[in-house]
Write a protein that holds these residues in place. Sequence first.
Motif, mmCIF file in Angstrom:
data_model
loop_
_atom_site.group_PDB
_atom_site.id
_atom_site.type_symbol
_atom_site.label_atom_id
_atom_site.label_comp_id
_atom_site.label_asym_id
_atom_site.label_seq_id
_atom_site.Cartn_x
_atom_site.Cartn_y
_atom_site.Cartn_z
ATOM 1 N N SER A 159 0.837 -1.183 0.000
ATOM 2 C CA SER A 159 0.000 0.000 0.000
ATOM 3 C C SER A 159 0.880 1.244 0.000
ATOM 4 O O SER A 159 2.060 1.185 0.366
ATOM 5 N N PRO A 160 0.307 2.411 -0.358
ATOM 6 C CA PRO A 160 1.084 3.646 -0.251
ATOM 7 C C PRO A 160 1.554 3.855 1.183
ATOM 8 O O PRO A 160 0.829 3.550 2.134
ATOM 9 N N CYS A 161 2.755 4.357 1.353
ATOM 10 C CA CYS A 161 3.295 4.582 2.696
ATOM 11 C C CYS A 161 2.428 5.615 3.416
ATOM 12 O O CYS A 161 2.247 6.733 2.933
ATOM 13 N N GLY A 162 1.859 5.238 4.546
ATOM 14 C CA GLY A 162 0.977 6.132 5.281
ATOM 15 C C GLY A 162 -0.479 5.970 4.939
ATOM 16 O O GLY A 162 -1.334 6.630 5.530
ATOM 17 N N GLY A 163 -0.794 5.110 3.952
ATOM 18 C CA GLY A 163 -2.177 4.812 3.620
ATOM 19 C C GLY A 163 -2.625 5.456 2.331
ATOM 20 O O GLY A 163 -1.899 6.238 1.725
ATOM 21 N N PRO A 164 -3.806 5.082 1.864
ATOM 22 C CA PRO A 164 -4.736 4.151 2.502
ATOM 23 C C PRO A 164 -4.330 2.702 2.261
ATOM 24 O O PRO A 164 -3.500 2.424 1.402
ATOM 25 N N TYR A 165 -4.939 1.799 3.046
ATOM 26 C CA TYR A 165 -4.707 0.380 2.835
ATOM 27 C C TYR A 165 -5.220 -0.045 1.464
ATOM 28 O O TYR A 165 -6.173 0.526 0.937
ATOM 29 N N ASP A 166 -4.590 -1.059 0.893
ATOM 30 C CA ASP A 166 -4.884 -1.452 -0.481
ATOM 31 C C ASP A 166 -5.112 -2.954 -0.576
ATOM 32 O O ASP A 166 -4.211 -3.716 -0.922
ATOM 33 N N GLY A 167 -6.328 -3.395 -0.236
ATOM 34 C CA GLY A 167 -6.731 -4.781 -0.442
ATOM 35 C C GLY A 167 -5.748 -5.791 0.113
ATOM 36 O O GLY A 167 -5.345 -5.708 1.279
ATOM 37 N N PRO A 168 -5.319 -6.761 -0.716
ATOM 38 C CA PRO A 168 -4.440 -7.831 -0.209
ATOM 39 C C PRO A 168 -3.071 -7.329 0.222
ATOM 40 O O PRO A 168 -2.353 -8.045 0.924
ATOM 41 N N TYR A 169 -2.704 -6.120 -0.179
ATOM 42 C CA TYR A 169 -1.403 -5.570 0.225
ATOM 43 C C TYR A 169 -1.532 -4.597 1.397
ATOM 44 O O TYR A 169 -0.620 -3.823 1.674
#
Length: 271
Positions: A112-122
């Motif tokens: 996921s991008p550092c600091g968010g947002p969360y990205d599904g399986p990652y």
Amino acid sequence: PKPFYPVPCVGCPPNKTLEFDHCKNAPERIQQKLLHNYTREAAAKGLIDDPKNLSTHRIYIYRGTKDHCYLPGSEGEVVEFYRAFNNGLAGQFALEATIPSLHAQPTIHKGSPCGGPYDGPYSYLANCGYDGAGAALQHIYRNALKPPVPTADLSLLKRIPQAQYMQGRDVGLAKEAYVFIPPRCAAGHLCKLHLWFHGCDGPDRFYNASVHYAGFNEWAEANDMVILYPAMRDWGKTSETQGGCWDGYGQTGADYALQSGGQMAAVRRMI
């Protein structure tokens, strides 16, 4: 013999206990002396190994600055627990708490991008340009490792069945887990072993992404290191067991943290 149970809540009102998950959410309530005494007593009874074995261990701890799961101060309490059993040699502890990630493992690979947002399986991998796996392993091995391979050969990840290790006692292990075995290790060369616990979110969620892309395999392939990735599944009736969490809550029994604990014993058999 009388069962050895966890220390009861000290100083609590009758029939009351601390708020749930206080080690993460209210670390200021942690009483290190109780934890140290419990550890020593368990060792004296032969229920865990001698904590003197920790005297020369090198401890790496990471917490992202945007982690809302483990609040500030929780990582320091982990350090303080180990200090009671550590020789205090220079460089034994490494604490990284400056990377702006959420509750995640920092990587230079997928995430996921550092600091968010969360990205599904990652979701619980954070592409922060920081090699968390490498930082941990290099600290543990005193910077004596060869550089990682650019891209790990994922065909070296092998699936292994886990039911045989529970020996009839269902403690939530998933049907299968992964182990990464470099060619020289498979051929019988004496290799290192690194055991990796995924926390919560078992197969088909965070676990699979981390097994493939957290960065440990690249270091393992270059340094004759087997990585064992035991896996949990959704099970039981609590939010933690339904979330595929390893037992940090005593929900598999009062001996959950001892050698006789169902998950501890199963993972020891896997090793």
